[in-house]
Design an enzyme around this catalytic site. Structure first.
Site, short mmCIF file in Angstrom:
data_model
loop_
_atom_site.label_atom_id
_atom_site.label_comp_id
_atom_site.label_asym_id
_atom_site.label_seq_id
_atom_site.Cartn_x
_atom_site.Cartn_y
_atom_site.Cartn_z
N ASP A 9 0.89 -1.18 0.00
CA ASP A 9 0.00 0.00 0.00
C ASP A 9 0.92 1.23 0.00
O ASP A 9 0.89 2.05 0.90
CB ASP A 9 -0.96 0.00 1.21
CG ASP A 9 -0.24 -0.06 2.55
OD1 ASP A 9 0.89 -0.59 2.61
OD2 ASP A 9 -0.79 0.43 3.56
N HIS A 242 9.38 -1.40 9.15
CA HIS A 242 8.36 -2.46 9.19
C HIS A 242 8.40 -3.35 7.94
O HIS A 242 8.64 -4.54 8.02
CB HIS A 242 6.96 -1.85 9.27
CG HIS A 242 6.73 -0.91 10.41
ND1 HIS A 242 6.65 -1.34 11.71
CD2 HIS A 242 6.52 0.43 10.44
CE1 HIS A 242 6.41 -0.29 12.50
NE2 HIS A 242 6.33 0.79 11.75
C1 BDR Z 1 2.48 -0.78 8.68
O1 BDR Z 1 1.48 0.23 8.46
C2 BDR Z 1 1.84 1.03 7.37
O2 BDR Z 1 1.65 2.37 7.68
C3 BDR Z 1 3.28 0.72 7.06
O3 BDR Z 1 3.52 0.84 5.66
C4 BDR Z 1 3.46 -0.70 7.53
O4 BDR Z 1 3.07 -1.62 6.54
C5 BDR Z 1 3.10 -0.57 10.05
O5 BDR Z 1 2.13 -0.64 11.05
CA CA Z 2 2.75 -0.92 4.23
#
Ligand code: BDR
Ligand code: CA
Length: 310
Positions: A9, A242
């Site tokens: 995303d 992440h």
């Molecule tokens: C996840 O949420 C999104 O904002 C980041 O891209 C990551 O996939 C972290 O909580």
């Molecule tokens: Ca993400």
């Protein structure tokens, strides 16, 4: 070379995950699939195409997927974290030349999984809506996928959208609950480990010093991302990697220690919607276990990521 699909995303850390995968010879990025989450699906698709062009990887097709959660209730994106364009303004209004391929994201996942039984790795770093739709559309899918890595959840630590819920799960709790119970061979990379992978702002100068369009783009976007982290956690001095960690453990599974646990998601409740928890009392025939990452060798992972991303 492991064939992988990245389900994104795109989002600043999604963009880093794409760059890390595209530069890692252990994996073959056969496609990028997109969906709503940090931004709209149209923006996630545009951003993914742009990043792949910047990486010189126009050969990697992009497939657009879900525009909303299974429940149909989409109320917010994460532009306060990732910027109006999703990339912290680093695109400077540029547009990609290419466009999305004609299959939908779930169709591409199913087609590829069926064409190479047991071989395909899907790395999901956004809400799990595309994965849920792929499972629903083809009963064979869960048996032919090799491995699924999911960035999402917070099994032993607090959430990042609410005190209980992590963003990717919170964006579509029904999809997450369905996917965790589906029998897919899942490894979960949650906040339990990703919050320990901090990229300090002091490292960004190394990217700027490299002087390429890509290295400046990465530094600009990451600067914005770290500003957002500073807003929520003053003094943190960096941002969590992440989505890159989900790619990292495909390249080197020893970056994380895992435990096999049945995981459930709260899909309703006044305060806890999107909470992930290990249901240790679940009977094995009631709930399949998944591999949950609980410890990470953060220094070794960060060094590896930095050696590959630009
Ligand atoms: C996840 O949420 C999104 O904002 C980041 O891209 C990551 O996939 C972290 O909580
Ligand atoms: Ca993400």
């Amino acid at each position: 070379m492991k064939p992988i699909i990245l389900d994104v995303d795109t989002g600043i850390d999604d963009m880093m995950a794409i760059a890390y995968a595209a530069h890692s010879p252990e994996v073959k990025l056969i496609g990028v699939t997109t969906l709503f989450g940090n931004v709209t699906v149209e923006e996630a698709t545009r951003n993914s195409l742009y990043v792949l062009e910047l990486l010189g990887r126009e050969d990697v097709p992009v497939y657009a997927g879900a525009e909303e959660p299974l429940s149909g209730n989409k109320d917010a994106y994460a532009k306060h974290v990732h910027g109006e364009d999703g990339l912290g303004g680093a695109m400077r209004d540029a547009l990609p030349k290419g466009q999305a391929a004609s299959l939908t994201a779930p169709q591409f996942m199913v087609e590829q999984a069926r064409s190479m039984p047991g071989q395909l790795t899907i790395i999901s770093v956004g809400p799990m809506t595309n994965l849920a739709k792929a499972i629903r559309s083809d009963p064979e899918f869960v048996r032919v996928v090799g491995q699924v890595i999911i960035m999402g959840g917070a099994v032993t630590v607090p959430g990042n959208v609410t005190p209980y819920a992590e963003a990717n799960i919170h964006s579509d709790p029904e999809a997450a609950e369905f996917v965790f119970g589906s029998g897919l061979p899942i490894k979960l990379v949650g906040l339990d480990v990703t919050m320990k992978t901090l990229l300090p702002r002091t490292r960004l100068q190394e990217w700027r010093d490299q002087g390429s369009k890509l290295s400046h783009f990465l530094a600009d976007a990451t600067d914005f991302y770290i500003d957002a982290y500073e807003t929520f956690s003053p003094g943190i001095g960096g941002c969590a990697l992440h989505d890159p960690l989900a790619v990292g453990i495909v390249i080197d599974p020893t970056f994380c220690r895992t435990e096999s646990l049945p995981v459930r998601v709260d899909t309703e409740g006044m305060h806890t919607v999107g909470r992930t928890y290990a249901d240790r009392n679940a009977l094995p025939n009631e709930r399949p276990s998944i591999e949950v990452c609980l410890e990470v060798d953060a220094d070794r992972f960060l060094a590896h990521f930095l050696s590959r991303v630009v």
